[in-house]
Design a protein around this motif. Sequence first.
Motif, short mmCIF file in Angstrom:
data_model
loop_
_atom_site.label_atom_id
_atom_site.label_comp_id
_atom_site.label_asym_id
_atom_site.label_seq_id
_atom_site.Cartn_x
_atom_site.Cartn_y
_atom_site.Cartn_z
N ASP A 141 -12.88 -5.30 3.63
CA ASP A 141 -11.48 -4.91 3.85
C ASP A 141 -11.35 -3.67 4.74
OD1 ASP A 141 -10.67 -6.98 2.14
OD2 ASP A 141 -10.94 -5.70 0.38
N GLY A 142 -12.33 -3.46 5.62
CA GLY A 142 -12.24 -2.38 6.58
C GLY A 142 -12.51 -1.00 6.06
N ARG A 143 -12.69 -0.84 4.72
CA ARG A 143 -12.83 0.53 4.19
C ARG A 143 -13.77 0.65 3.01
NH1 ARG A 143 -7.58 3.74 2.04
NH2 ARG A 143 -8.05 2.58 0.12
N THR A 144 -13.78 -0.30 2.10
CA THR A 144 -14.57 -0.20 0.88
C THR A 144 -16.00 -0.66 1.13
OG1 THR A 144 -12.61 -0.52 -0.49
CG2 THR A 144 -14.74 -0.90 -1.53
N VAL A 145 -16.97 0.14 0.71
CA VAL A 145 -18.38 -0.13 0.98
C VAL A 145 -19.10 -0.47 -0.31
CG1 VAL A 145 -20.53 0.79 1.93
CG2 VAL A 145 -18.34 1.53 2.89
N MET A 200 0.84 -1.20 0.00
CA MET A 200 0.00 0.00 0.00
C MET A 200 0.87 1.25 0.00
SD MET A 200 -3.02 1.20 2.64
CE MET A 200 -4.20 0.03 1.98
N VAL A 201 0.49 2.23 -0.81
CA VAL A 201 1.19 3.51 -0.86
C VAL A 201 0.47 4.49 0.07
CG1 VAL A 201 1.99 5.39 -2.34
CG2 VAL A 201 1.83 3.06 -3.25
N THR A 202 1.24 5.25 0.84
CA THR A 202 0.66 6.24 1.74
C THR A 202 0.96 7.64 1.22
OG1 THR A 202 0.87 4.79 3.67
CG2 THR A 202 0.62 7.14 4.09
N LEU A 203 -0.09 8.42 1.03
CA LEU A 203 0.07 9.81 0.60
C LEU A 203 0.16 10.69 1.83
CD1 LEU A 203 0.23 11.47 -2.00
CD2 LEU A 203 -2.24 11.85 -1.83
N ASP A 204 1.23 11.45 1.92
CA ASP A 204 1.53 12.23 3.12
C ASP A 204 0.49 13.31 3.37
OD1 ASP A 204 3.16 14.71 4.42
OD2 ASP A 204 3.97 12.80 5.09
N GLY A 205 0.18 13.54 4.64
CA GLY A 205 -0.81 14.54 5.01
C GLY A 205 -0.43 15.94 4.58
N ALA A 227 -11.67 0.31 -5.36
CA ALA A 227 -11.19 -0.15 -4.05
C ALA A 227 -10.30 0.90 -3.40
CB ALA A 227 -10.45 -1.47 -4.21
N GLY A 228 -10.45 2.15 -3.79
CA GLY A 228 -9.65 3.21 -3.19
C GLY A 228 -8.18 3.14 -3.59
N CYS A 229 -7.91 2.81 -4.86
CA CYS A 229 -6.53 2.72 -5.34
C CYS A 229 -6.08 3.98 -6.07
CB CYS A 229 -6.37 1.51 -6.26
SG CYS A 229 -6.54 -0.07 -5.40
N SER A 258 -3.47 -0.08 -10.36
CA SER A 258 -2.94 0.85 -9.37
C SER A 258 -2.87 0.19 -8.00
CB SER A 258 -3.81 2.11 -9.28
OG SER A 258 -3.67 2.88 -10.45
N LEU A 259 -1.91 0.62 -7.19
CA LEU A 259 -1.70 0.05 -5.86
C LEU A 259 -2.70 0.65 -4.87
CD1 LEU A 259 2.18 0.35 -5.92
CD2 LEU A 259 0.86 -1.77 -6.13
N PRO A 260 -3.06 -0.12 -3.84
CA PRO A 260 -3.92 0.45 -2.79
C PRO A 260 -3.29 1.70 -2.20
CG PRO A 260 -3.72 -1.93 -2.54
CD PRO A 260 -2.73 -1.54 -3.60
N LEU A 261 -4.13 2.66 -1.87
CA LEU A 261 -3.65 3.97 -1.45
C LEU A 261 -4.25 4.32 -0.09
CD1 LEU A 261 -2.04 6.50 -2.30
CD2 LEU A 261 -4.10 7.33 -3.44
N ASP A 262 -3.40 4.83 0.80
CA ASP A 262 -3.84 5.27 2.11
C ASP A 262 -3.53 6.76 2.24
OD1 ASP A 262 -4.98 5.06 4.62
OD2 ASP A 262 -3.09 4.49 5.58
N LEU A 263 -4.36 7.46 3.00
CA LEU A 263 -4.18 8.89 3.22
C LEU A 263 -3.70 9.11 4.64
CD1 LEU A 263 -7.43 10.26 1.52
CD2 LEU A 263 -5.22 9.69 0.47
N ASP A 264 -2.53 9.72 4.79
CA ASP A 264 -1.95 9.95 6.11
C ASP A 264 -2.52 11.24 6.69
OD1 ASP A 264 -0.38 9.87 8.38
OD2 ASP A 264 1.35 10.80 7.39
N ALA A 265 -3.81 11.19 7.01
CA ALA A 265 -4.47 12.38 7.55
C ALA A 265 -5.67 11.94 8.39
CB ALA A 265 -4.92 13.32 6.44
N HIS A 266 -5.80 12.55 9.55
CA HIS A 266 -7.00 12.31 10.35
C HIS A 266 -8.17 13.06 9.71
CE1 HIS A 266 -9.77 11.89 13.67
NE2 HIS A 266 -9.94 13.20 13.68
N VAL A 267 -9.30 12.39 9.57
CA VAL A 267 -10.49 13.02 9.01
C VAL A 267 -11.55 13.05 10.10
CG1 VAL A 267 -12.20 12.99 7.17
CG2 VAL A 267 -9.91 12.07 6.74
N GLU A 268 -11.99 14.25 10.48
CA GLU A 268 -12.96 14.38 11.55
C GLU A 268 -14.37 14.11 11.04
OE1 GLU A 268 -14.69 17.72 14.68
OE2 GLU A 268 -12.67 17.93 13.86
N PRO A 269 -15.10 13.19 11.67
CA PRO A 269 -16.49 12.94 11.26
C PRO A 269 -17.41 14.06 11.73
CG PRO A 269 -15.91 11.54 13.11
CD PRO A 269 -14.66 12.29 12.73
N VAL A 270 -18.24 14.58 10.83
CA VAL A 270 -19.15 15.68 11.16
C VAL A 270 -20.58 15.19 10.97
CG1 VAL A 270 -19.85 18.03 10.59
CG2 VAL A 270 -17.44 17.38 10.44
#
Length: 273
Positions: A221-225, A1-6, A27-29, A133-145
């Motif tokens: 997989d914990g994320r894809t709906v 998985m590739v992580t995109l920096d915050g 799948a969020g890639c 494309s490789l799975p991608l993660d976002l290195d950022a906290h996202v606040e639920p509103v």
Amino acid sequence: MVTLDGDVLARYPRASLYNSPYPAHDAGCAVDLYPRTARAPSPVAGEVVETRTVRCPSKPYAADHDHLIVVDTGDYLARILHVAPAVEAGDAVALGDDLGRMVRSGFFAPWVDNHVHLGFRERDGDAVRASGSLPLDLDAHVEPVPWDGTGEVVETGETYALLDAPEHPEPGKRFAGIATDDGRVLDGGFPHYEGGGVFGRGSADDDPVSFLGTHVGDVADGRTVAWRDVTVTANGEPIRGLSLWLGTDRLGVKLVAPGHDLAVGDSVSVDIT
């Protein structure tokens, strides 16, 4: 998985991993990044190894051609779409450098704003084909509103109406997104694309997704709906769906409603059945 920096994400007021029918988003890639200007600041640093122009689906609102920019970051090949390149093979680019003018592409829907599509491949991979494309993660906290389904129309187009609610809790400071009933964050085109994403923890990562009091999807997989067969209505009238994203500057909900008769200033109540 590739992580995109915050720090990279913070350069863009909006981002979405799932709000697209393009295969890499299934799948969020890949992530769509929405700059503040019509020019595309580079989300990566490295050497441009290829640019390519391709025909895209013929749509009355879109250009006849789209573009691909491939950048070797040293770790991966970055695959960037929807930008008419102002760079060429052999150019070195730094984070934030101008890549070119964003184009309105037939690969995305008319209610979608111009954006930079970013995905990653292994350095020995094929950066041209649509899949892979490789799975991608976002290195950022996202606040639920939380959102109660109501708002006032602040902008309209032929296929959409944008609501003023919910408000971003702290514009410009951090990412926020629309909350599910159990406090996770939704992302994607709901339910007009086959699936979307959910971020953060509810009771368990694989809990069903409930939104505005209705079971709207199930998590893999914990994320894809995978969305369920539900109907979204605005003031009692069925609409195509909701466009949801992760935002730093603002939130709000975009009603996807081709042929709507909503006007700026109208009060709207959204329900899901």
